[in-house]
Design an enzyme around this catalytic site. Sequence first.
Site, short mmCIF file in Angstrom:
data_model
loop_
_atom_site.label_atom_id
_atom_site.label_comp_id
_atom_site.label_asym_id
_atom_site.label_seq_id
_atom_site.Cartn_x
_atom_site.Cartn_y
_atom_site.Cartn_z
N ARG A 103 0.82 -1.27 -0.02
CA ARG A 103 0.08 -0.03 -0.12
C ARG A 103 0.73 1.26 -0.13
NH1 ARG A 103 -2.48 0.97 6.10
NH2 ARG A 103 -0.65 0.54 7.34
N HIS A 173 -8.63 -3.92 2.01
CA HIS A 173 -9.04 -3.32 3.36
C HIS A 173 -9.92 -2.21 3.14
CE1 HIS A 173 -8.33 -1.00 7.04
NE2 HIS A 173 -7.24 -1.52 7.46
N GLU A 276 -13.07 -5.88 5.80
CA GLU A 276 -11.93 -6.35 4.95
C GLU A 276 -11.95 -7.77 4.43
OE1 GLU A 276 -8.50 -5.23 7.19
OE2 GLU A 276 -9.97 -3.50 8.40
C1 BG6 Z 1 -7.15 -2.97 10.69
C2 BG6 Z 1 -6.48 -3.43 12.01
O1 BG6 Z 1 -7.21 -3.79 9.55
O2 BG6 Z 1 -6.27 -1.94 10.23
C3 BG6 Z 1 -6.50 -2.58 12.91
O3 BG6 Z 1 -7.31 -4.86 12.27
C4 BG6 Z 1 -5.62 -1.17 12.47
O4 BG6 Z 1 -5.89 -3.23 14.19
C5 BG6 Z 1 -6.27 -0.82 11.29
O5 BG6 Z 1 -5.87 -0.11 13.43
C6 BG6 Z 1 -5.50 0.23 10.62
O6 BG6 Z 1 -4.33 0.11 10.46
P1 BG6 Z 1 -3.03 1.15 9.72
O7 BG6 Z 1 -2.06 0.47 9.76
O8 BG6 Z 1 -3.76 1.52 8.46
O9 BG6 Z 1 -3.23 2.52 10.86
#
Ligand code: BG6
Length: 304
Positions: A103, A173, A276
Amino acid sequence: METTLTLDEINIRYGHENHIFIEEKTAGFPIITLQSPTATATVAAHGGHVLSYTPNGEEPVLWLSALSHYKEGKAIRGGIPIIFPWFGPHPSDTDKPSHGFARTRFWTLHSTRLINGEFPQVRFQLMDGELTRSLWPSKFSLELVVTLQESLKVELFIKNEDTKPFTCTCALHSYFAVSHISNIEIQGLEKTSFIDQLTGGPLKVQEGPITFNAEKDNIYVDTAATCKIIDPGFKRAVIVEKSGSLSTVIWNPWIDKSARMSDFGDDEYTGMVCIEAANAAHNAITISPSQTHLLSTSIRAESI
Ligand code: BG6
């Protein structure tokens, strides 16, 4: 996409009048717009990241933070980040970036086409290189195909280009826009076991539909189910189908975690939820040399 091309040349090569065009959000940060007769979507070359999907005359289906970064090496907050080759913190080295590196890299725009003359499709690629191998040893290629038809379809082809099998976790996601987090429910994961990432401990079981009144960070395991966001405020249901995925992650950061994230407005948690399509925890996948795993999701909205 060859970086030596001007934006006009890129549009001549990859654009399709009224259906696919390429702009720059800021210099060197290309965004591809896909337009079908019934919807518009945008995709950033950075991360192969779908930013938006909006059926004509409707509220956006995907959520995007007003505070997101648009900078090489920083994840975009919202849309559909591609998580590969590890989901969440790296299992043994927390200095490595959360959710892997796919990403936060620029992907190559490989090709575009129109299906039946009106449904746009774009294809991106990401290959391993020196930087990815410093974080993760295996050789791979990723291909992302985004198609705008009756639904938004996102397909991630993960190919093992190495001589040994590799195991990875991954996710599409997706961040969804909702009228208010307190007024929605998610159907489809009833009776499914999940890891509560906030409490840890043994697997729990989801009783009824999922509702929200606090931070939630659950990995539902061993499920290929379709999820439905029921959103009376937006008078719609958002249907999230998936394949090649046996985990579904449901996340909303609520108040305290939102305040801790610099790219997430303090009150923005009220307008979003993540569903997700993942392969996480014991649903990690192992891919043999020359083999490809296809992880995909298909998203559409219906009036209720
Ligand atoms: C989710 C996780 O997929 O992504 C969470 O389960 C996490 O734990 C969230 O906080 C966001 O992650 P990031 O790395 O984009 O801040």
